[in-house]
Structures are given as C-alpha cells and as structure tokens.
Design a protein around this motif. Structure first.
Motif, short mmCIF file in Angstrom:
data_model
loop_
_atom_site.label_atom_id
_atom_site.label_comp_id
_atom_site.label_asym_id
_atom_site.label_seq_id
_atom_site.Cartn_x
_atom_site.Cartn_y
_atom_site.Cartn_z
N ARG A 182 9.60 35.18 0.82
CA ARG A 182 10.58 35.10 -0.26
C ARG A 182 11.57 34.01 0.13
O ARG A 182 12.27 34.13 1.15
CB ARG A 182 11.28 36.44 -0.41
CG ARG A 182 12.27 36.50 -1.54
CD ARG A 182 12.76 37.93 -1.72
NE ARG A 182 13.94 37.95 -2.57
CZ ARG A 182 14.67 39.03 -2.77
NH1 ARG A 182 14.34 40.17 -2.18
NH2 ARG A 182 15.73 38.98 -3.55
N VAL A 183 11.61 32.94 -0.64
CA VAL A 183 12.52 31.83 -0.35
C VAL A 183 13.88 32.16 -0.93
O VAL A 183 14.02 32.49 -2.11
CB VAL A 183 11.96 30.50 -0.92
CG1 VAL A 183 12.93 29.35 -0.66
CG2 VAL A 183 10.59 30.20 -0.29
N VAL A 184 14.90 32.09 -0.06
CA VAL A 184 16.25 32.52 -0.41
C VAL A 184 17.27 31.51 0.12
O VAL A 184 16.91 30.52 0.74
CB VAL A 184 16.55 33.92 0.17
CG1 VAL A 184 15.62 34.97 -0.43
CG2 VAL A 184 16.44 33.92 1.69
N ARG A 185 18.54 31.81 -0.11
CA ARG A 185 19.63 31.01 0.46
C ARG A 185 20.24 31.78 1.63
O ARG A 185 20.30 33.01 1.61
CB ARG A 185 20.69 30.73 -0.61
CG ARG A 185 20.21 29.78 -1.69
CD ARG A 185 21.30 29.48 -2.72
NE ARG A 185 20.84 28.47 -3.66
CZ ARG A 185 20.13 28.73 -4.75
NH1 ARG A 185 19.80 29.98 -5.04
NH2 ARG A 185 19.76 27.76 -5.56
N SER A 186 20.75 31.05 2.60
CA SER A 186 21.31 31.69 3.78
C SER A 186 22.51 32.58 3.45
O SER A 186 22.69 33.64 4.04
CB SER A 186 21.69 30.64 4.84
OG SER A 186 22.60 29.71 4.32
N ALA A 187 23.31 32.19 2.47
CA ALA A 187 24.48 33.00 2.09
C ALA A 187 24.06 34.37 1.57
O ALA A 187 24.75 35.37 1.81
CB ALA A 187 25.32 32.26 1.05
N GLU A 188 22.92 34.43 0.86
CA GLU A 188 22.43 35.73 0.38
C GLU A 188 22.09 36.65 1.53
O GLU A 188 22.39 37.84 1.51
CB GLU A 188 21.16 35.52 -0.46
CG GLU A 188 21.33 34.75 -1.76
CD GLU A 188 19.99 34.54 -2.42
OE1 GLU A 188 19.56 35.45 -3.18
OE2 GLU A 188 19.35 33.50 -2.18
N LEU A 189 21.45 36.09 2.55
CA LEU A 189 21.07 36.90 3.73
C LEU A 189 22.31 37.35 4.51
O LEU A 189 22.40 38.51 4.90
CB LEU A 189 20.15 36.09 4.64
CG LEU A 189 18.73 35.86 4.12
CD1 LEU A 189 18.03 34.79 4.94
CD2 LEU A 189 17.94 37.16 4.13
N ALA A 190 23.24 36.43 4.71
CA ALA A 190 24.46 36.77 5.44
C ALA A 190 25.22 37.89 4.72
O ALA A 190 25.73 38.82 5.34
CB ALA A 190 25.34 35.54 5.62
N ALA A 191 25.27 37.81 3.40
CA ALA A 191 25.96 38.84 2.62
C ALA A 191 25.23 40.18 2.73
O ALA A 191 25.85 41.24 2.80
CB ALA A 191 26.07 38.41 1.16
N ALA A 192 23.91 40.12 2.75
CA ALA A 192 23.12 41.35 2.80
C ALA A 192 23.25 42.09 4.12
O ALA A 192 23.14 43.31 4.16
CB ALA A 192 21.65 41.03 2.52
N VAL A 193 23.51 41.35 5.21
CA VAL A 193 23.66 42.02 6.50
C VAL A 193 25.12 42.27 6.86
O VAL A 193 25.42 42.99 7.81
CB VAL A 193 22.97 41.24 7.66
CG1 VAL A 193 21.49 41.08 7.37
CG2 VAL A 193 23.63 39.91 7.93
N GLY A 194 26.04 41.66 6.11
CA GLY A 194 27.47 41.83 6.37
C GLY A 194 27.92 43.11 5.83
O GLY A 194 28.71 43.87 6.07
#
Length: 194
Positions: A182-194
């Motif tokens: 799944r190609v995503v943006r880094s900000a989406e991932l950071a928000a999901a783990v924050g």
C-alpha cells in the motif's frame, strides 16, 4: 490506517555513498531524508521495532563498498540507532532484498510475530521496491511511504531513459496496482502510530 503495535519499520540503505552525485546522477525527492528521520522518530518513540539495513556492495568502484566511507549510514540514521525503546535489528546485505541479508530478517520478524512492515529508504525502485515486493510475496502487509524514499535517473535497454521521478512513479504504480504494498505518505504513518 491501522498500524499494529509491533509493525516493523525497515530502513533500507540510507548510506553516505548515495550523496555522491557524480556516481549516481540526479535524484528526486529532496525531502526524503527528513521524512525517513521522522518515521524513525515516530517508530522509536512508540516502541515499535526498527530494522536498519546496510548495503555492502561487492563492486570495487561502488560508493557503498565495505571499508569505504560511503558504506556508513547517513549521520541522522547513525545518531538514531539504539535510541528506541522497542526491538532493533541491524541487517547487512549485498543484493537488492533485505530478506536476503544477515541476520535473517524474515526469521526475526516471525519470532516477533510481526505481520506488517513499512519499507522506507534508498533507492525507491531498487532495494526499497525489491524488499517491499518480497515482503508482499511472503505474506506481510506492506506499507510503502513513497515520500520517504528517493532514487536517481536511470538508463535501460535501447537507450531508454527515465527520470528519477518517473522511476518513483513507476514503482508506486507497480507496488500499489500489483497488490505488493500500500503506497502511502510518511505523515499518514506517523499520525497512525502517534
């Protein structure tokens, strides 16, 4: 976006040798290093596992060859190693996939019960893409933050050339469209783990 508590961030080949523009040529995505650093910080602060992968090139002229300064991690990566509260692994490899390195990445992930991986690093269409494809084939749910990768202009058969940006887009389409990741943006991932 649901990121599990033990999802592993796999940081591929973020090495000093990739700064040698005379060897590699023009690159894309000048924000990649900042985005990679942000993902490492997010993963480490959340206690999730981080894997640092280093390419030990067997080619005698490669900026990534062993015993050459370019083989080392970029300073922002080296400064972060060992700083997280979660598990950490250091893998060396001499081929494109981090799954063919030492120690064995797949075994380490299985032992930790990891089913999700995030693949970031250099180069988008080479070692990062190969690691993501293989992860998908092995049954992992793979996230590929395109903006936390970069690559260089490339030359193929018959004189065909693609810019770094074109190669990055081709990788994104192949991975996402082919169901490897799944190609995503880094900000989406950071928000999901924050």
């Amino acid at each position: 976006m649901e990121i599990s508590e033990n999802a592993a961030l796999v940081v591929v080949d973020v090495q000093e040798g990739f700064e040698e523009e005379a060897y590699w040529g023009p690159r894309n995505n000048p924000d990649a290093d900042q985005n990679i650093a942000g993902l490492i910080d997010a993963w480490q602060s959340s206690g999730r596992p981080v894997v640092f992968v280093r390419h030990d090139s067997p080619k005698p002229d490669s900026p990534l060859r062993v015993d050459y300064a370019g083989n080392g991690f970029k300073s922002y990566v080296e400064e972060r190693r060992g700083k997280g509260s979660g598990p950490e692994l250091f893998v060396t490899k001499s081929v494109n996939s981090a799954f063919y390195g030492e120690p064995d990445l797949g075994s380490w992930l299985r032992e930790g019960g990891v089913r999700q991986i995030v693949v970031a690093g250099i180069q988008t269409n080479m070692c990062a893409e190969t690691t993501a494809r293989m992860g998908g084939n092995l049954g992992y749910e793979v996230f590929f933050p395109l903006d936390a990768t970069y690559t260089f202009d490339g030359v193929g058969p018959w004189g065909w050339t693609l810019s770094a940006e074109e190669l990055a887009r081709a990788t994104a389409v192949s991975l996402h469209g082919g169901g490897f990741a799944r190609v995503v943006r880094s900000a989406e991932l950071a928000a999901a783990v924050g």
